[in-house]
Design a protein around this motif. Structure first.
Motif, PDB file in Angstrom:
ATOM      1  N   LYS A 181       0.497  -1.257  -0.217  1.00 29.03           N
ATOM      2  CA  LYS A 181       0.184  -0.025  -0.245  1.00 29.03           C
ATOM      3  C   LYS A 181       0.850   1.134  -0.095  1.00 29.03           C
ATOM      4  CE  LYS A 181      -4.352  -2.573   1.986  1.00 29.03           C
ATOM      5  NZ  LYS A 181      -5.077  -2.477   3.144  1.00 29.03           N
ATOM      6  N   GLU A 182       1.892   1.382   1.072  1.00 33.39           N
ATOM      7  CA  GLU A 182       2.705   2.521   0.498  1.00 33.39           C
ATOM      8  C   GLU A 182       3.611   2.350  -0.711  1.00 33.39           C
ATOM      9  OE1 GLU A 182       4.092   4.987   3.402  1.00 33.39           O
ATOM     10  OE2 GLU A 182       2.124   3.732   3.401  1.00 33.39           O
ATOM     11  N   ALA A 183       3.728   2.089  -1.045  1.00 32.51           N
ATOM     12  CA  ALA A 183       3.838   1.267  -2.968  1.00 32.51           C
ATOM     13  C   ALA A 183       3.140   1.618  -3.715  1.00 32.51           C
ATOM     14  CB  ALA A 183       4.618   0.316  -3.180  1.00 32.51           C
ATOM     15  N   ILE A 184       1.954   1.838  -3.668  1.00 34.83           N
ATOM     16  CA  ILE A 184       0.958   2.518  -4.750  1.00 34.83           C
ATOM     17  C   ILE A 184       0.853   3.919  -4.069  1.00 34.83           C
ATOM     18  CG2 ILE A 184      -1.958   1.815  -5.223  1.00 34.83           C
ATOM     19  CD1 ILE A 184      -1.454  -0.546  -4.100  1.00 34.83           C
ATOM     20  N   ALA A 185       0.716   4.450  -2.940  1.00 33.74           N
ATOM     21  CA  ALA A 185       0.375   5.411  -2.294  1.00 33.74           C
ATOM     22  C   ALA A 185       1.500   6.632  -3.637  1.00 33.74           C
ATOM     23  CB  ALA A 185       0.362   5.381  -1.298  1.00 33.74           C
ATOM     24  N   LEU A 186       3.380   6.364  -3.206  1.00 35.04           N
ATOM     25  CA  LEU A 186       4.438   6.460  -3.993  1.00 35.04           C
ATOM     26  C   LEU A 186       4.047   6.326  -6.301  1.00 35.04           C
ATOM     27  CD1 LEU A 186       7.523   5.669  -2.396  1.00 35.04           C
ATOM     28  CD2 LEU A 186       6.040   7.425  -1.717  1.00 35.04           C
ATOM     29  N   ALA A 228      -0.977  -9.535  -3.960  1.00 32.69           N
ATOM     30  CA  ALA A 228      -0.402  -8.310  -4.826  1.00 32.69           C
ATOM     31  C   ALA A 228      -1.092  -8.718  -6.131  1.00 32.69           C
ATOM     32  CB  ALA A 228       1.672  -9.314  -5.147  1.00 32.69           C
ATOM     33  N   HIS A 229      -1.654 -10.134  -6.493  1.00 32.52           N
ATOM     34  CA  HIS A 229      -1.647 -10.353  -7.406  1.00 32.52           C
ATOM     35  C   HIS A 229      -3.394  -9.801  -7.435  1.00 32.52           C
ATOM     36  CE1 HIS A 229      -3.172 -12.198 -11.024  1.00 32.52           C
ATOM     37  NE2 HIS A 229      -4.477 -12.996 -10.168  1.00 32.52           N
ATOM     38  N   PRO A 233      -3.551  -5.015  -9.500  1.00 26.30           N
ATOM     39  CA  PRO A 233      -4.397  -4.458 -10.103  1.00 26.30           C
ATOM     40  C   PRO A 233      -5.828  -3.894  -9.846  1.00 26.30           C
ATOM     41  CG  PRO A 233      -3.654  -7.008 -10.101  1.00 26.30           C
ATOM     42  CD  PRO A 233      -3.417  -6.368  -9.070  1.00 26.30           C
ATOM     43  N   SER A 234      -6.053  -4.039  -8.438  1.00 23.88           N
ATOM     44  CA  SER A 234      -7.710  -3.308  -8.348  1.00 23.88           C
ATOM     45  C   SER A 234      -6.999  -1.718  -7.828  1.00 23.88           C
ATOM     46  CB  SER A 234      -8.299  -3.352  -7.175  1.00 23.88           C
ATOM     47  OG  SER A 234      -7.060  -3.048  -5.513  1.00 23.88           O
TER      48      SER A 234
END
Length: 393
Positions: A181-186, A228-229, A233-234
């Motif tokens: 979730k931190e990676a997505i936020a970046l 992760a899978h 994607p979401s």
């Protein structure tokens, strides 16, 4: 088999501040003088290579991998790119990537790299928990991940990737969920998600042979993969390859060269090239590499390797291509490797359709062969091992 020519160039930059405990790559922790000596040798290898194998195609991708290429100064990267541009045609829209670790870049260095034409950064983050970074021997802290991403964005890079590792010692599901979730936020355009592999001879390999094994169980690492899978994607990241996710239009073009089993130039210590049906390895030790380049320059004796036969090439195409969600074209395989070899491969793959690991999809007079995610990818080693056993020899 018709001959094709490389459109991609990989350059291995082996320098690191320290060796991570899981790493078995060809690296060195040498200092400033060795860096310049290496850059000079790498530029000489470019000259020697084009004299022996003149470029035919325009380069579509250039990849500075490592190691930690961001430990080179901007002038050193410029020296390498100038050597490339002198002998190769480079497409105006070429993807030019540079790997970096958090803690090794700042706004000034990134602006410098971007001014040279580098347009993609691949940043090693690995985890967002300091204790996990420490247990892996990473040379940066969590805060430096955020600082590096800020600098990447402020330097004007629209295309950047983050690396994460699952299955780390003591890593919990909650920590893995947080890192994702931190990676997505970046908001990177690309994410590479690797499951930890314990390699013989590494610090982890030696440590866990002694019996102290704090690694997550297989069921936990499978759950991490499935998480992760489902999650990425979401959030807009297509799971286009076993370990890689991308926003639309941001697949790693250079890595697609490998996954499509296309030829490429590979230069530098420990690098491998794939040209004229030869996979040619360079020495993995600095002294041996520098000596080999000096010998090539003085005697004309360069790097060589045996010609790969059709069965081995087909095996390589299957092993790489089945990593992709798009799979492989049976028609293209048959045209390249012949009916008999492909029939043998299809018989083996057919065994896994009942388990829903493999799927054959009819498409415009062709058949696409693909592994079915996530289970087909989770059990891909079994499929590939069976193919190797039956197609090799």
């Amino acid at each position: 088999m018709s001959q094709t020519f490389p459109k991609s160039l990989y350059l291995h930059i082996p320098f690191c501040k320290r060796r991570c405990f899981y790493c078995d790559f060809a690296i060195t922790t040498g200092g400033k003088n060795l860096k310049q000596q290496y850059v000079d040798a790498l530029c000489q290898e470019i000259v020697l290579t084009v004299a022996e194998i003149p470029p035919v195609e325009t380069l579509q991708t250039i990849f500075f991998g490592g190691g930690t290429p961001s430990l080179l100064s901007v002038p050193q990267v410029e020296q390498i790119l100038e050597a490339i541009a002198k002998y190769f045609a480079i497409a105006s829209n070429a993807e030019i990537s540079l790997e970096a670790n958090a803690g090794t870049v700042n706004l000034e260095s990134l602006q410098g790299y971007r001014s040279l034409g580098i347009n993609r950064i691949s940043l090693g983050a690995q985890a967002f928990q300091q204790e996990l970074l420490d247990v892996c021997g990473r040379g940066h802290c969590v805060a430096e991940i955020y600082e590096a991403v800020d600098a990447i964005k402020n330097a004007g890079f629209e295309n950047f990737s983050l690396d994460l590792i699952s299955g780390l010692p003591h890593q919990s599901m909650a920590e893995w969920d947080f890192s994702l979730k931190e990676a997505i936020a970046l908001q990177p355009t690309h994410l590479s998600i690797y499951d930890l592999t314990i390699e013989e001879g590494t610090a982890f390999g030696k440590r866990y042979q002694a019996g102290d094994n704090p690694l997550p169980t297989e069921s936990h690492t499978v759950e991490m993969y499935r998480t992760a899978h489902e999650l990425l994607p979401s959030a807009g990241y297509a799971h286009y390859e076993i370990s890689n996710y991308a926003q639309s239009g941001y697949q790693a073009k250079h890595n697609l060269t490998y996954w499509h089993n296309q030829p490429f130039y590979g230069m530098g210590m420990g690098a491998t090239s794939y040209i004229n049906r030869q996979r040619i390895d360079r020495p993995r030790k600095m002294r041996e590499y520098l000596e080999a380049i000096a010998l090539w320059q003085s005697s004309g004796i360069g790097f060589t390797a045996p010609i790969i036969d059709a069965a081995e090439e087909l095996m390589d195409s299957l092993m790489q291509g089945l990593r992709l969600a798009e799979g492989l074209s049976l028609k293209a395989l048959q045209e390249t490797y012949g009916q008999d070899l492909c029939d043998r491969a299809m018989q083996i793959l057919d065994r896994y359709r009942g388990q829903n690991w493999v799927r054959f999809v009819e498409q415009s007079g062709d058949i696409r062969i693909m592994l079915v995610p996530p289970d087909g990818w989770l059990f891909s080693n079994i499929v590939i091992a069976n193919l190797y056993e039956n197609l090799s020899g």
